[in-house]
Write a protein that holds these residues in place. Sequence first.
Motif, PDB file in Angstrom:
ATOM      1  N   LEU A  36       6.664  -0.750  -4.312  1.00 52.72           N
ATOM      2  CA  LEU A  36       5.529  -0.500  -5.208  1.00 52.72           C
ATOM      3  C   LEU A  36       4.240  -0.317  -4.410  1.00 52.72           C
ATOM      4  O   LEU A  36       3.391   0.513  -4.760  1.00 52.72           O
ATOM      5  CB  LEU A  36       5.378  -1.662  -6.187  1.00 52.72           C
ATOM      6  CG  LEU A  36       6.486  -1.805  -7.247  1.00 52.72           C
ATOM      7  CD1 LEU A  36       6.275  -3.079  -8.064  1.00 52.72           C
ATOM      8  CD2 LEU A  36       6.509  -0.582  -8.162  1.00 52.72           C
ATOM      9  N   ALA A  37       4.106  -1.069  -3.312  1.00 52.52           N
ATOM     10  CA  ALA A  37       2.918  -0.945  -2.468  1.00 52.52           C
ATOM     11  C   ALA A  37       2.831   0.447  -1.834  1.00 52.52           C
ATOM     12  O   ALA A  37       1.760   1.072  -1.809  1.00 52.52           O
ATOM     13  CB  ALA A  37       2.938  -2.017  -1.376  1.00 52.52           C
ATOM     14  N   LEU A  38       3.952   0.948  -1.311  1.00 52.35           N
ATOM     15  CA  LEU A  38       3.940   2.287  -0.721  1.00 52.35           C
ATOM     16  C   LEU A  38       3.683   3.355  -1.778  1.00 52.35           C
ATOM     17  O   LEU A  38       3.038   4.378  -1.498  1.00 52.35           O
ATOM     18  CB  LEU A  38       5.259   2.560  -0.007  1.00 52.35           C
ATOM     19  CG  LEU A  38       5.451   1.930   1.367  1.00 52.35           C
ATOM     20  CD1 LEU A  38       6.648   2.555   2.075  1.00 52.35           C
ATOM     21  CD2 LEU A  38       4.212   2.086   2.248  1.00 52.35           C
ATOM     22  N   VAL A  44      -8.402   6.113  -1.955  1.00 47.25           N
ATOM     23  CA  VAL A  44      -8.875   5.191  -0.926  1.00 47.25           C
ATOM     24  C   VAL A  44      -9.041   3.782  -1.463  1.00 47.25           C
ATOM     25  O   VAL A  44      -8.638   2.805  -0.810  1.00 47.25           O
ATOM     26  CB  VAL A  44     -10.197   5.700  -0.305  1.00 47.25           C
ATOM     27  CG1 VAL A  44     -10.781   4.664   0.657  1.00 47.25           C
ATOM     28  CG2 VAL A  44      -9.962   7.012   0.431  1.00 47.25           C
ATOM     29  N   TRP A  45      -9.609   3.634  -2.662  1.00 50.14           N
ATOM     30  CA  TRP A  45      -9.876   2.282  -3.157  1.00 50.14           C
ATOM     31  C   TRP A  45      -8.590   1.515  -3.487  1.00 50.14           C
ATOM     32  O   TRP A  45      -8.608   0.279  -3.595  1.00 50.14           O
ATOM     33  CB  TRP A  45     -10.795   2.302  -4.385  1.00 50.14           C
ATOM     34  CG  TRP A  45     -10.243   2.979  -5.607  1.00 50.14           C
ATOM     35  CD1 TRP A  45     -10.472   4.253  -6.010  1.00 50.14           C
ATOM     36  CD2 TRP A  45      -9.375   2.397  -6.607  1.00 50.14           C
ATOM     37  NE1 TRP A  45      -9.798   4.520  -7.184  1.00 50.14           N
ATOM     38  CE2 TRP A  45      -9.135   3.393  -7.575  1.00 50.14           C
ATOM     39  CE3 TRP A  45      -8.801   1.143  -6.776  1.00 50.14           C
ATOM     40  CZ2 TRP A  45      -8.339   3.183  -8.688  1.00 50.14           C
ATOM     41  CZ3 TRP A  45      -8.000   0.917  -7.895  1.00 50.14           C
ATOM     42  CH2 TRP A  45      -7.786   1.923  -8.832  1.00 50.14           C
ATOM     43  N   MET A  46      -7.460   2.232  -3.592  1.00 45.23           N
ATOM     44  CA  MET A  46      -6.198   1.557  -3.873  1.00 45.23           C
ATOM     45  C   MET A  46      -5.512   1.032  -2.609  1.00 45.23           C
ATOM     46  O   MET A  46      -4.582   0.223  -2.696  1.00 45.23           O
ATOM     47  CB  MET A  46      -5.233   2.504  -4.599  1.00 45.23           C
ATOM     48  CG  MET A  46      -5.607   2.781  -6.045  1.00 45.23           C
ATOM     49  SD  MET A  46      -4.369   3.787  -6.904  1.00 45.23           S
ATOM     50  CE  MET A  46      -2.971   2.655  -6.927  1.00 45.23           C
ATOM     51  N   ALA A 105      -2.012  -2.661   0.499  1.00 44.57           N
ATOM     52  CA  ALA A 105      -1.771  -3.474   1.697  1.00 44.57           C
ATOM     53  C   ALA A 105      -1.471  -4.928   1.326  1.00 44.57           C
ATOM     54  O   ALA A 105      -0.571  -5.558   1.892  1.00 44.57           O
ATOM     55  CB  ALA A 105      -2.969  -3.400   2.632  1.00 44.57           C
ATOM     56  N   LEU A 106      -2.239  -5.468   0.380  1.00 50.99           N
ATOM     57  CA  LEU A 106      -2.023  -6.857  -0.045  1.00 50.99           C
ATOM     58  C   LEU A 106      -0.646  -7.018  -0.680  1.00 50.99           C
ATOM     59  O   LEU A 106       0.089  -7.970  -0.382  1.00 50.99           O
ATOM     60  CB  LEU A 106      -3.112  -7.273  -1.031  1.00 50.99           C
ATOM     61  CG  LEU A 106      -3.144  -8.759  -1.418  1.00 50.99           C
ATOM     62  CD1 LEU A 106      -3.571  -9.593  -0.220  1.00 50.99           C
ATOM     63  CD2 LEU A 106      -4.093  -8.983  -2.592  1.00 50.99           C
ATOM     64  N   GLY A 135       5.151  -8.758  -0.396  1.00 49.50           N
ATOM     65  CA  GLY A 135       6.556  -8.380  -0.382  1.00 49.50           C
ATOM     66  C   GLY A 135       7.241  -8.707   0.932  1.00 49.50           C
ATOM     67  O   GLY A 135       8.434  -9.054   0.945  1.00 49.50           O
ATOM     68  N   TYR A 136       6.501  -8.634   2.029  1.00 46.29           N
ATOM     69  CA  TYR A 136       7.086  -8.954   3.331  1.00 46.29           C
ATOM     70  C   TYR A 136       7.225 -10.468   3.524  1.00 46.29           C
ATOM     71  O   TYR A 136       8.086 -10.921   4.277  1.00 46.29           O
ATOM     72  CB  TYR A 136       6.208  -8.380   4.444  1.00 46.29           C
ATOM     73  CG  TYR A 136       6.792  -8.540   5.832  1.00 46.29           C
ATOM     74  CD1 TYR A 136       7.768  -7.663   6.294  1.00 46.29           C
ATOM     75  CD2 TYR A 136       6.386  -9.563   6.675  1.00 46.29           C
ATOM     76  CE1 TYR A 136       8.315  -7.798   7.555  1.00 46.29           C
ATOM     77  CE2 TYR A 136       6.932  -9.715   7.938  1.00 46.29           C
ATOM     78  CZ  TYR A 136       7.894  -8.828   8.372  1.00 46.29           C
ATOM     79  OH  TYR A 136       8.441  -8.976   9.612  1.00 46.29           O
TER      80      TYR A 136
END
Length: 403
Positions: free
Chosen positions: A84-86, A94-96, A101-102, A107-108
């Motif tokens: 979902l992050a990717l 840009v603001w997303m 990243a968070l 997830g990691y």
Amino acid sequence: MLKPWVAALSATLLMQTVGTFLSQAVPVVAPLMTAELGVRPEAIGNFASVNTLGAILFLLFGTPLVARYGPLRMLQAGALLGSLALLAAAAGIVWMLPFAALLMGIGYGPTGPAGSRILQATAPPRHRVLIFSVKQAGAPAGGALAGLVAAPVAAAYGWQAALLTAILVALACAALIQPLRPQLDAEREPGQSLRQAFTPRRLAAPVNVLRMHRVLPPLTLQAFAFAALQGSLFAFTVTWLVEAHGMGLAAAGSLFAAMQVAGVAGRLVLGWAADRLGDATRSLAIHGLVAAGLSALWVMFGPGAHWAVGLLLAVATGFTAASWNGIFLAEVARVAPPDRVAEASSGAILLCFLGYLSAPSAFAWAVTTTGSWTLPYFVACGLLAVVSLIVFALRAGREADSR
């Protein structure tokens, strides 16, 4: 049915590889991504730092989730969150990116404590360090996969296509390990209260970890310095080679992949050597001095040297600077009380992740302020060398006192 330790190692190795592949996909495509979005190339360091912040948040608050839902389920959930992050990053807004990243870091986060819980319960004691190192070899393997897959796909079809490819790989692997869940999640605790996640005791977990055994403070200090150097190398190598040395993205990705593959070999070889030596603290002190020296040689001579020399230096750097994690986690699991392995792993990883958190942002600031890409690398190498000398001296002093 697979032997428990074989099933455990297979699943944790695969998901460690997937987690790192997802995390490294963005740094690998960063030169194209930052150019298209109109941000400075070194800003990728801030993405890496926010990513680490997400992992730290999971390590602080997520351990009860591992107990309640099972470590394998949390590895699957981590792959889903990373995907979902990717997807959010691929939107090209840009603001997303900080949100992406968070979410990527959260997830990691399960890869450490969930993997440690699975392996500590199944690994044969005489091969514990090697098995932990094999699992941790998934981290550079995932980075190599990013360099070998994401970079060429990005060069040929665009950076969004590379991120979507990583998403498909992650979701397929999360589905692949589902049949192992009854075996590896058998000891989960469905009645575990999630309210434990948000207590002062959880916030104090890093400090409590350092009190569990006298070897943990120097070991964690060593891990912090290793993380600062490794985080800088992983976050900036491709962008540095492209921006400062004019290298093509595919060529830079191949050198990055070679560094990562060498890290896989390093984790296996040095994990086996640490088992034979029987002293993880001393092993990491020597290891740190060698890694700092070889990394400095790579920064000074690698990119401008003949291709074969540059490749050799990249391999030497990856072999040493990206191969410490399994030794560290195995030693933490060894000295922690059996019923607190996941908690100890979370706390110890959290402390060393402060290196991953601070180094990329400090690196980006230094590049912006000084205009130099090499100076921040040398600072990271110097930090690891100094800390390694201190840890080695402390270890020698403790040996002398015990005689």
